[in-house]
Design a protein around this motif. Sequence first.
Motif, PDB file in Angstrom:
ATOM      1  N   UNK A 138       0.860  -1.178   0.000  1.00  0.00           N
ATOM      2  CA  UNK A 138       0.000   0.000   0.000  1.00  0.00           C
ATOM      3  C   UNK A 138       0.895   1.226   0.000  1.00  0.00           C
ATOM      4  N   UNK A 139       0.849   1.988  -1.065  1.00  0.00           N
ATOM      5  CA  UNK A 139       1.620   3.224  -1.120  1.00  0.00           C
ATOM      6  C   UNK A 139       0.872   4.327  -0.386  1.00  0.00           C
ATOM      7  N   UNK A 140       1.483   4.894   0.633  1.00  0.00           N
ATOM      8  CA  UNK A 140       0.831   5.907   1.451  1.00  0.00           C
ATOM      9  C   UNK A 140       1.626   7.208   1.435  1.00  0.00           C
ATOM     10  N   UNK A 141       0.931   8.319   1.295  1.00  0.00           N
ATOM     11  CA  UNK A 141       1.589   9.622   1.369  1.00  0.00           C
ATOM     12  C   UNK A 141       2.212   9.820   2.751  1.00  0.00           C
ATOM     13  N   UNK A 142       1.557   9.293   3.783  1.00  0.00           N
ATOM     14  CA  UNK A 142       2.102   9.425   5.144  1.00  0.00           C
ATOM     15  C   UNK A 142       3.439   8.701   5.280  1.00  0.00           C
ATOM     16  N   UNK A 143       3.607   7.586   4.579  1.00  0.00           N
ATOM     17  CA  UNK A 143       4.900   6.895   4.599  1.00  0.00           C
ATOM     18  C   UNK A 143       5.969   7.728   3.896  1.00  0.00           C
ATOM     19  N   UNK A 144       5.596   8.353   2.781  1.00  0.00           N
ATOM     20  CA  UNK A 144       6.553   9.221   2.080  1.00  0.00           C
ATOM     21  C   UNK A 144       6.966  10.382   2.983  1.00  0.00           C
ATOM     22  N   UNK A 145       6.007  10.955   3.696  1.00  0.00           N
ATOM     23  CA  UNK A 145       6.328  12.052   4.613  1.00  0.00           C
ATOM     24  C   UNK A 145       7.208  11.569   5.765  1.00  0.00           C
ATOM     25  N   UNK A 146       6.945  10.373   6.278  1.00  0.00           N
ATOM     26  CA  UNK A 146       7.798   9.798   7.316  1.00  0.00           C
ATOM     27  C   UNK A 146       9.218   9.601   6.788  1.00  0.00           C
ATOM     28  N   UNK A 147       9.335   9.093   5.567  1.00  0.00           N
ATOM     29  CA  UNK A 147      10.641   8.869   4.965  1.00  0.00           C
ATOM     30  C   UNK A 147      11.406  10.189   4.795  1.00  0.00           C
ATOM     31  N   UNK A 148      10.711  11.205   4.309  1.00  0.00           N
ATOM     32  CA  UNK A 148      11.348  12.511   4.118  1.00  0.00           C
ATOM     33  C   UNK A 148      11.739  13.111   5.466  1.00  0.00           C
ATOM     34  N   UNK A 149      10.862  12.980   6.451  1.00  0.00           N
ATOM     35  CA  UNK A 149      11.184  13.475   7.799  1.00  0.00           C
ATOM     36  C   UNK A 149      12.394  12.742   8.373  1.00  0.00           C
ATOM     37  N   UNK A 150      12.487  11.443   8.110  1.00  0.00           N
ATOM     38  CA  UNK A 150      13.642  10.657   8.583  1.00  0.00           C
ATOM     39  C   UNK A 150      14.929  11.180   7.969  1.00  0.00           C
ATOM     40  N   UNK A 151      14.882  11.423   6.665  1.00  0.00           N
ATOM     41  CA  UNK A 151      16.050  11.990   5.992  1.00  0.00           C
ATOM     42  C   UNK A 151      16.381  13.372   6.528  1.00  0.00           C
ATOM     43  N   UNK A 152      15.344  14.169   6.799  1.00  0.00           N
ATOM     44  CA  UNK A 152      15.568  15.518   7.321  1.00  0.00           C
ATOM     45  C   UNK A 152      16.205  15.482   8.708  1.00  0.00           C
ATOM     46  N   UNK A 153      15.798  14.527   9.532  1.00  0.00           N
ATOM     47  CA  UNK A 153      16.405  14.390  10.864  1.00  0.00           C
ATOM     48  C   UNK A 153      17.895  14.078  10.725  1.00  0.00           C
ATOM     49  N   UNK A 154      18.234  13.131   9.844  1.00  0.00           N
ATOM     50  CA  UNK A 154      19.644  12.787   9.662  1.00  0.00           C
ATOM     51  C   UNK A 154      20.429  13.963   9.099  1.00  0.00           C
TER      52      UNK A 154
END
Length: 166
Positions: free
Chosen positions: A126-142
Amino acid sequence: MIANGVLSEGGRGSFIHYEPLIFWIGVVAFLSSSNASMAETNIFIGPILKYLLPSASPETLRAIHVVIRKLAHFTEYSIFALFAVRALVNSSINSRGKWRYILPLALVAVIATADEINQSFDVARTGLASDALLDIASGAVMVAILWTLKWPRPPVALQLSPEGSE
């Protein structure tokens, strides 16, 4: 290769900085496939959770499984951002400028979006926009951590004396 008294990387040398990043993009692509669906990861996560929490209800075990999967997203894209920053800092791209941290985050956003779009075409995922946002937020934290630490430091060219010795 030596040019103007400066030891520089040529050929494969400049590409080697991108190898971990390219490898990790492959890991992301694999994890985006049906091989890493909830049903597939439940094969090994389910028994571990049942062993650790024998009295937990199936709903609780499923909720914990979802949290583990979200933490895996966070870890996956944090590592991706680390490799992206490392690759760009060590490459010929302006590693000292403002793009040092912006380009890796943009790459994380592109790959995270492509990952979720890819999953939306897979019946097991299931492709979810919330997962994409989580992924981007994860990258932003790093990226924020690396920016705070000013890591990695751009490489310093090895200066050679005219005699060719260090």
